[in-house]
Scaffold this active site. Structure first.
Site, PDB file in Angstrom:
ATOM      1  N   ASP A  63       0.856  -1.182   0.000  1.00 42.97           N
ATOM      2  CA  ASP A  63       0.000   0.000   0.000  1.00 42.97           C
ATOM      3  C   ASP A  63       0.897   1.238   0.000  1.00 42.97           C
ATOM      4  O   ASP A  63       1.688   1.434   0.925  1.00 42.97           O
ATOM      5  CB  ASP A  63      -0.885  -0.027   1.261  1.00 42.97           C
ATOM      6  CG  ASP A  63      -1.791   1.193   1.351  1.00 42.97           C
ATOM      7  OD1 ASP A  63      -2.253   1.632   0.291  1.00 42.97           O
ATOM      8  OD2 ASP A  63      -2.007   1.700   2.451  1.00 42.97           O
ATOM      9  N   THR A  96      -3.364   5.389  -3.903  1.00 44.26           N
ATOM     10  CA  THR A  96      -2.191   6.073  -3.329  1.00 44.26           C
ATOM     11  C   THR A  96      -0.932   5.787  -4.149  1.00 44.26           C
ATOM     12  O   THR A  96      -0.095   6.667  -4.328  1.00 44.26           O
ATOM     13  CB  THR A  96      -1.959   5.627  -1.869  1.00 44.26           C
ATOM     14  OG1 THR A  96      -2.005   4.218  -1.809  1.00 44.26           O
ATOM     15  CG2 THR A  96      -3.008   6.197  -0.961  1.00 44.26           C
TER      16      THR A  96
END
Length: 533
Positions: A63, A96
């Protein structure tokens, strides 16, 4: 007479200043360096990064936001790049990695123009124009409407988001959990739509068991046990009272002096305290509750003390009202919406379950997994899935995934035939399909050339949805593959990436002041000389 003027020192001696073209090129290099760290984390074949924090803890994740949160950087431009990943995560909860990769490429696209001595404001103007055109195309021709009631289509979109994560293997389970949780906490009052997953969809991680055992409870679970051994541990259709006041006699803050003359005064003091507690008990007993949850302290009373957020969730789940004073308790404040209260032991700890609620507007997501690291990564991935589901409910429009929308936007910008930085934005958008092809080991040049040809030859009215299959690197039609992304995420990604590039190109001076270590002591000349190099 006028010769040999002393140079004037405006800045203090241990202040370092860099200015001009050098700063802009350094900022671009810093942005590219951050983008290179994250680049391999894009797509279904994303690699994991293993990060050690200063305390010796380990974080394993792909992530983008979680990785950049753990990295310590020194360059100010790199810090602002990390900030945009956080903004993206807070705003839409997904994309992201894409936003960092795209921002890095936007900066890299400006480098040749700066070397040709083109003024940054000219580049910025072209970037702004390109961004407005991209947003216009996305809102009109490149996005399609989604029917929120079509559960299968919603599941496909969330599945496309989960597919690039660690929990891709359990994607059906993750999709079901995300959609159930968002459906539970969605509140529609007088035409106002509210989906507050941060406050009302709590994720509880319990190590042990298998990931397949994870589920969404139709109610709330709290990590608490009953306070008295004689209390019931299983109640059907409980009457629940929620309090936001302490159930004990009010004591003095720090020092309280009480003057007692006779023995009866002390007895009277104890009596007043007892009467106060009795009055509180009488107020509570009057509404005949089975359960009392309180946030503040209590005076040897069998009730549970807990966090405010837990109380809010229980209130939404069972329909109770949180009361600030026991005197104000009425029948309508009692929550009767819960079907079952029970205490269960999971692992070494006791948990309170308030479940089988009739119309819960809050829920608890119970996560099981082999280790803490797996649970943490699963929670991060699940938060992304929850955010995607929330975005779809709030703004039900979709764009094609797999780099298809980037390629389509790039083609539309190229057709405008504006030379210079405007075209550079069009080429920069191609970084997303290129990175997808790179990460799964395909021939990047061949894949991109074929994809460009597909988009250039597209003549129909519909959206050209040809993109890169992140699993194999082949060119596929996203309508067939069913890979779609929420429009809200894409819009935010482009806006944030271009705005960041513009912000960093605007900087032409960096002044960094280093403090002296020991007050007013004279600075070491050798250290000064090094600092000025």
């Amino acid at each position: 007479m006028f010769g040999g003027q002393q140079p004037i020192l405006v800045l203090s001696q241990n202040t370092k200043r860099e200015s001009g073209r050098k700063v802009q090129l350094e900022n671009i290099q810093a942005g590219k360096a951050i983008a290179d760290v994250i680049r391999t984390c894009l797509g279904p074949q994303a690699m994991l990064k293993m990060l050690m924090d200063p305390m010796g803890g380990i974080v394993m994740t792909n992530d983008g936001n979680a990785i950049l949160r753990e990295i310590t950087v020194q360059h100010p431009a790199a810090k602002s790049m990390i900030e945009i990943a956080r903004t993206q995560d807070e705003e839409v909860g997904d994309g992201t990695t894409s936003v960092i990769v795209l921002a890095g490429e936007m900066l890299a696209a400006a480098e040749p123009f700066l070397q040709q001595q083109i003024h940054p404001t000219v580049i910025i103007r072209a970037y702004r124009e390109a961004l407005e055109d991209i947003v216009g195309h996305l809102l009109s021709g490149l996005s399609v409407e989604l029917d929120v009631k079509d559960k299968a289509k919603m599941a496909q979109v969330v599945k496309a988001c989960v597919g690039t994560k660690f929990i891709g293997k359990w994607s059906d389970l993750a999709v079901k959990i995300a959609l159930d949780a968002v459906e539970t906490v969605t509140l529609n009052e007088n035409g106002r739509l509210e989906v507050d997953i941060k406050r009302y969809a709590k994720v509880e991680k319990i190590p042990g068991g298998a990931i397949e055992e994870s589920c969404v409870l139709k109610g709330v679970m709290i990590n608490k046990d009953v306070t008295h051994p004689k209390m019931r541990r299983y109640i059907e259709n409980p009457r629940i009272v929620l309090l936001d006041c302490s159930l004990e006699y009010k004591k003095g803050e720090s020092q309280t002096n009480v003057e007692i003359i006779g023995e009866q005064d002390f007895t009277r003091m104890l009596q007043i305290e007892e009467e106060f507690v009795q009055r509180i008990c009488a107020d509570i007993i009057a509404v005949k509750p089975d359960l009392v949850f309180t946030e503040k302290g209590r005076h040897h009373l069998p009730s549970r003390r807990q966090r405010k957020t837990d109380n809010l969730r229980i209130a939404r789940a069972c329909g109770a009202t949180i009361v600030n004073r026991t005197e104000e308790l009425t029948e309508k404040d009692v929550g009767t919406g819960a079907g079952l209260f029970e205490i269960k032991k999971i692992g070494d700890e006791y948990f309170t379950f308030v479940t089988e609620c009739k119309d819960p507007k809050a829920c608890t997501i119970l996560l099981r997994g082999a280790s803490k690291d797996i649970l943490n990564e699963t929670e991060r991935n699940l938060q992304d899935a929850l955010n995607v589901a929330r975005n779809l409910v709030l703004e039900p429009r979709l764009v094609a995934g797999g780099g298809a929308v980037e390629m389509a936007a790039s083609q539309l910008l190229s057709r405008k035939q504006v030379k210079g930085p405007y075209t550079a934005v069009a080429h920069a958008l191609e970084i997303i399909p290129r990175t997808l092809a790179q990460n799964c080991g395909a021939n990047t040049i061949r894949a991109l050339t074929a994809l460009r040809a597909k988009h250039a030859s597209h003549t129909g009215d519909g959206v050209c949805a040809w993109g890169i299959d992140g699993e194999s690197g082949e060119i596929v039609d996203m309508n067939v593959k069913n890979i779609w992304e929420p429009l809200a995420v894409k819009l935010q990604t482009y806006k944030t990436a271009v705005e960041t590039a513009i912000l960093l190109l605007r900087i032409d001076d960096i002044v960094s002041g280093s403090k002296k270590r020991g007050g007013n002591e004279p600075t070491n000349p050798a250290a000064m000389a090094q600092g000025q190099e």
